[in-house]
Design a protein around this motif. Structure first.
Motif, PDB file in Angstrom:
ATOM      1  N   ILE A 199      -4.509  -6.427  -9.495  1.00 12.86           N
ATOM      2  CA  ILE A 199      -4.157  -5.000  -9.415  1.00 12.86           C
ATOM      3  C   ILE A 199      -2.839  -4.818  -8.663  1.00 12.86           C
ATOM      4  N   ASN A 200      -2.638  -5.598  -7.601  1.00 13.84           N
ATOM      5  CA  ASN A 200      -1.471  -5.416  -6.743  1.00 13.84           C
ATOM      6  C   ASN A 200      -0.238  -6.189  -7.192  1.00 13.84           C
ATOM      7  N   PHE A 201      -0.422  -7.324  -7.901  1.00 16.75           N
ATOM      8  CA  PHE A 201       0.740  -8.173  -8.150  1.00 16.75           C
ATOM      9  C   PHE A 201       0.945  -8.607  -9.602  1.00 16.75           C
ATOM     10  N   GLN A 202      -0.019  -8.379 -10.492  1.00 16.89           N
ATOM     11  CA  GLN A 202       0.159  -8.838 -11.864  1.00 16.89           C
ATOM     12  C   GLN A 202       1.244  -8.032 -12.566  1.00 16.89           C
ATOM     13  N   ASN A 203       2.223  -8.738 -13.144  1.00 21.52           N
ATOM     14  CA  ASN A 203       3.337  -8.111 -13.878  1.00 21.52           C
ATOM     15  C   ASN A 203       4.029  -7.035 -13.027  1.00 21.52           C
ATOM     16  N   THR A 204       4.115  -7.291 -11.739  1.00 23.38           N
ATOM     17  CA  THR A 204       4.760  -6.349 -10.814  1.00 23.38           C
ATOM     18  C   THR A 204       6.169  -6.836 -10.502  1.00 23.38           C
ATOM     19  N   PRO A 205       7.200  -6.024 -10.732  1.00 23.15           N
ATOM     20  CA  PRO A 205       8.579  -6.447 -10.439  1.00 23.15           C
ATOM     21  C   PRO A 205       8.739  -6.873  -8.991  1.00 23.15           C
ATOM     22  N   MET A 206       9.735  -7.714  -8.759  1.00 27.04           N
ATOM     23  CA  MET A 206       9.973  -8.267  -7.427  1.00 27.04           C
ATOM     24  C   MET A 206      10.036  -7.188  -6.353  1.00 27.04           C
ATOM     25  N   VAL A 207      10.877  -6.160  -6.575  1.00 30.24           N
ATOM     26  CA  VAL A 207      11.081  -5.146  -5.532  1.00 30.24           C
ATOM     27  C   VAL A 207       9.806  -4.353  -5.278  1.00 30.24           C
ATOM     28  N   ALA A 208       8.978  -4.157  -6.312  1.00 31.64           N
ATOM     29  CA  ALA A 208       7.711  -3.471  -6.126  1.00 31.64           C
ATOM     30  C   ALA A 208       6.729  -4.359  -5.358  1.00 31.64           C
ATOM     31  N   SER A 209       6.768  -5.663  -5.602  1.00 30.23           N
ATOM     32  CA  SER A 209       5.899  -6.588  -4.878  1.00 30.23           C
ATOM     33  C   SER A 209       6.232  -6.582  -3.388  1.00 30.23           C
ATOM     34  N   LEU A 210       7.531  -6.524  -3.071  1.00 28.44           N
ATOM     35  CA  LEU A 210       7.928  -6.462  -1.660  1.00 28.44           C
ATOM     36  C   LEU A 210       7.404  -5.184  -1.013  1.00 28.44           C
ATOM     37  N   ALA A 211       7.432  -4.079  -1.764  1.00 33.23           N
ATOM     38  CA  ALA A 211       6.915  -2.816  -1.231  1.00 33.23           C
ATOM     39  C   ALA A 211       5.407  -2.907  -0.986  1.00 33.23           C
ATOM     40  N   VAL A 212       4.685  -3.585  -1.889  1.00 32.30           N
ATOM     41  CA  VAL A 212       3.240  -3.766  -1.699  1.00 32.30           C
ATOM     42  C   VAL A 212       2.982  -4.562  -0.420  1.00 32.30           C
ATOM     43  N   LEU A 213       3.756  -5.650  -0.216  1.00 29.37           N
ATOM     44  CA  LEU A 213       3.589  -6.460   0.987  1.00 29.37           C
ATOM     45  C   LEU A 213       3.911  -5.654   2.242  1.00 29.37           C
ATOM     46  N   SER A 214       4.930  -4.784   2.158  1.00 31.17           N
ATOM     47  CA  SER A 214       5.266  -3.918   3.300  1.00 31.17           C
ATOM     48  C   SER A 214       4.112  -2.983   3.618  1.00 31.17           C
TER      49      SER A 214
ATOM     50  N   ILE B  18       2.446 -12.527   6.305  1.00 34.68           N
ATOM     51  CA  ILE B  18       2.957 -11.711   5.196  1.00 34.68           C
ATOM     52  C   ILE B  18       4.466 -11.848   5.096  1.00 34.68           C
ATOM     53  N   GLN B  19       5.150 -11.938   6.231  1.00 31.76           N
ATOM     54  CA  GLN B  19       6.603 -12.107   6.220  1.00 31.76           C
ATOM     55  C   GLN B  19       7.000 -13.432   5.568  1.00 31.76           C
ATOM     56  N   GLU B  20       6.182 -14.475   5.780  1.00 31.07           N
ATOM     57  CA  GLU B  20       6.457 -15.768   5.130  1.00 31.07           C
ATOM     58  C   GLU B  20       6.417 -15.629   3.613  1.00 31.07           C
ATOM     59  N   ILE B  21       5.444 -14.865   3.111  1.00 31.98           N
ATOM     60  CA  ILE B  21       5.342 -14.660   1.664  1.00 31.98           C
ATOM     61  C   ILE B  21       6.544 -13.875   1.158  1.00 31.98           C
ATOM     62  N   ARG B  22       6.929 -12.827   1.902  1.00 30.96           N
ATOM     63  CA  ARG B  22       8.128 -12.043   1.520  1.00 30.96           C
ATOM     64  C   ARG B  22       9.355 -12.948   1.433  1.00 30.96           C
ATOM     65  N   LYS B  23       9.547 -13.777   2.459  1.00 35.28           N
ATOM     66  CA  LYS B  23      10.725 -14.653   2.490  1.00 35.28           C
ATOM     67  C   LYS B  23      10.714 -15.641   1.335  1.00 35.28           C
ATOM     68  N   THR B  24       9.527 -16.148   0.973  1.00 34.10           N
ATOM     69  CA  THR B  24       9.440 -17.079  -0.155  1.00 34.10           C
ATOM     70  C   THR B  24       9.862 -16.402  -1.452  1.00 34.10           C
ATOM     71  N   ILE B  25       9.375 -15.177  -1.669  1.00 33.16           N
ATOM     72  CA  ILE B  25       9.755 -14.434  -2.885  1.00 33.16           C
ATOM     73  C   ILE B  25      11.267 -14.196  -2.904  1.00 33.16           C
ATOM     74  N   ILE B  26      11.810 -13.757  -1.771  1.00 32.42           N
ATOM     75  CA  ILE B  26      13.245 -13.455  -1.704  1.00 32.42           C
ATOM     76  C   ILE B  26      14.067 -14.719  -1.876  1.00 32.42           C
ATOM     77  N   THR B  27      13.632 -15.827  -1.272  1.00 33.65           N
ATOM     78  CA  THR B  27      14.369 -17.085  -1.389  1.00 33.65           C
ATOM     79  C   THR B  27      14.422 -17.554  -2.836  1.00 33.65           C
ATOM     80  N   GLU B  28      13.288 -17.468  -3.529  1.00 36.66           N
ATOM     81  CA  GLU B  28      13.238 -17.978  -4.898  1.00 36.66           C
ATOM     82  C   GLU B  28      13.827 -17.014  -5.925  1.00 36.66           C
ATOM     83  N   MET B  29      13.870 -15.740  -5.589  1.00 36.86           N
ATOM     84  CA  MET B  29      14.359 -14.758  -6.569  1.00 36.86           C
ATOM     85  C   MET B  29      15.689 -14.116  -6.161  1.00 36.86           C
ATOM     86  N   GLY B  30      16.203 -14.435  -4.992  1.00 38.50           N
ATOM     87  CA  GLY B  30      17.529 -13.964  -4.617  1.00 38.50           C
ATOM     88  C   GLY B  30      17.513 -12.799  -3.657  1.00 38.50           C
TER      89      GLY B  30
END
Length: 535
Positions: A197-212, A96-108
């Motif tokens: 349900i968890n990720f469609q049209n979900t803002p970046m910061v909300a997606s990180l919270a879902v992963l957390s 899950i941390q790998e996915i978080r890092k990928t999102i953060i790397t690509e989106m800042g």
């Protein structure tokens, strides 16, 4: 939340945060809502680390208990299962941390100046990364759902007792389909599955919270499973080879009127113990989750400088036989008088009726410094320089400044008071020694003493408020002109002036503007300026 036994306060808190997270995801996201996701994500990350740390401590304690009891093979097998649970959970969280890092790397990453992700409110890249493009279903979410459910199945397979426990706690499967999760039965989720349900049209910061939150679900699986393994080796009690009471003070020298702080603890403490502590001068002592108590009381002044004092503490624990055992600790400390430090241009003397800026410090008090001031022989008010910044306005030949902190007297500082030096009055642009032609106007400047002006510039603002200009020829007065300010028009005298005449300037008044922008008259005595007319 499902059944499966009584939940800890931390688990209930995480569950509540998940409900808040789910509710926020259903809103039309605004900036104010996005800010809440930052806080939720950070809190969930902290909760995850606390849970992992607690489980690690439990496994370590299990290992020590098994060793102390003779390393029974059955208990060692149970310990291996607990470590296998820990290892599988670490792999899942790493994924899950790998996915978080990928999102953060690509989106800042977070902007250190604003404390926000630059694309925190954007979701197009989240859709691409988590759901894939088109109908490809190559996004992380589709794989993640399978990986989460495969993880919990592996945990259940480690020991026969774990499957029923995890199902009873509503943790198996971990990433449920829409039909399996009551929270997904709202009409707004019609036609959607877990990943949408968890990720469609979900803002970046909300997606990180879902992963957390998903990471915390993994921690909950680990916690339930490790706790079950702990129960397999009997009632969990910590044994001590040697028990002693200890105390560690922040400083054994403390200023009168300040807080004395020390840590009081058992040298072989454990997270499974709940010691009760008390200390003389402090009463009951608050004990944190690690079994460490913080002793805090206000140190009273000693009869002599550097007075030695002692406090006594007691720690009560329940031993392996179920009996209460009380240990005693004594700690010596030294009480000293705090030193008052003054920062100013001139700290030994102040100027009468002026706003003397001072910075009063008591270094011994540290962060506990909460000053208040009073003065005899003058008045005192708060300055603009923060804590300890004051303005003293003397009204007599000396001033005594009394300093307190938190209502406790610290000491008194005495100052001598000087009279404000008289300003010099000069005629602007006139060569008084050599003379010259008769000017059409005259401007007088009142110039402050240089050292006084350097120290108190706001109190060193002067102006000439009035003077008389006389045109004299020998002993005869040819004419005169008066001024009610710094500048006088004397063109009428210029038409009468001859070489050999002189202008006699007599100052009638000088004024000073103080730090409060109030104007007062200044006595400069008799000031006469003579200007010879030579052409």
């Amino acid at each position: 939340m499902g059944g499966g036994g009584k939940e800890t306060p931390r688990q209930r808190m995480i569950g509540m945060m998940y409900l808040v997270l789910t509710a926020l995801l259903a809103l039309q996201v605004q900036n104010e809502v996005l800010e809440k996701f930052y806080f939720i994500d950070a809190s969930l990350q902290d909760a995850k680390e606390v849970g992992l740390s607690t489980n690690s401590k439990i496994i370590t304690s299990m290992s020590e208990q098994i060793k102390d009891s003779g390393s029974n093979p059955r208990d060692l097998a149970v310990l291996k299962k607990a470590n296998d649970i820990k290892e599988e959970s670490a792999k899942m969280i790493e994924r899950i941390q790998e996915i978080r890092k990928t999102i953060i790397t690509e989106m800042g990453d977070i902007d250190p100046e604003t404390g926000a992700y630059p694309m925190g409110d954007k979701y197009d890249d989240v859709n691409r990364l988590m759901l894939g493009t088109g109908e490809s279903q190559d996004g992380f979410a589709f794989k993640l759902q399978d990986e989460l459910n495969a993880y919990v199945a592996k945990i259940a397979a480690i020991d026969d007792t774990l499957g029923p426990i995890l199902k009873g706690a509503n943790l198996m499967p971990l990433a449920k389909e829409k039909s399996e999760e009551p929270r997904y039965q709202s009409p707004k989720y019609d036609g959607m599955e877990w990943e949408h349900i968890n990720f469609q049209n979900t803002p970046m910061v909300a997606s990180l919270a879902v992963l957390s939150q998903l990471e915390n679900d993994v921690v909950k699986v680990e916690t339930k499973s490790v706790d079950a393994m702990r129960g397999r080796i009997g009632e969990f009690q910590i044994k001590f080879d040697k028990v002693s009471a200890m105390a560690s003070a922040e400083s054994n020298t403390v200023a009168a009127g300040t807080k004395y702080k020390a840590k009081m603890f058992i040298s072989a403490t454990s997270t499974t113990l709940s010691p009760k502590m008390s200390a003389s001068g402090a009463g009951a002592v608050r004990v944190d989750g690690d079994g460490v108590g913080t002793v805090e009381f206000t140190a009273s002044g000693g009869t002599t400088e550097g007075a030695k004092k002692t406090w006594t503490g007691s720690i009560t624990i329940r031993n392996a036989a179920g009996e209460d055992t009380t240990l005693v600790v004594k700690q010596e400390y030294t009480v000293v008088s705090p030193v008052i430090e003054i920062e100013s241009g001139t700290i030994n003397s102040l100027y009468l009726k002026c706003g003397n800026d001072l910075k009063v410090k008591v270094p011994a008090l540290g962060v506990d410094y909460n000053p208040s001031f009073s003065a005899s022989g003058g008045s005192v008010q708060n300055g603009s320089g923060g804590k300890g910044s004051i303005i003293i306005v003397p009204t007599s030949a000396s001033v005594s400044l009394s300093v307190s902190s938190g209502g406790n007297p610290i000491g008194t500082k005495k100052f001598k008071v000087k009279m404000v030096p008289k300003p010099d009055v000069k005629a602007r642009g006139l060569n008084i020694k050599q003379g010259g032609a008769c000017p059409r106007s005259i401007t007088l400047d009142a110039i402050a003493d240089a050292s006084f002006k350097d120290q108190l510039p706001k109190d060193a603002r002067y102006r000439v408020s009035g003077y008389t200009v006389t045109l004299a020829r020998g002993r005869r007065v040819i004419g005169s002109a008066n001024s009610n300010g710094p500048t006088a028009n004397i063109s009428s005298l210029g038409s009468k002036a001859k070489e050999g005449d002189r202008l006699v300037i007599e100052v009638k008044g000088v004024q000073r503007m103080n730090f409060k922008n109030q104007v007062e008259n200044v006595s400069v005595g008799q000031v006469i300026i003579t200007y010879p007319i030579t052409q």
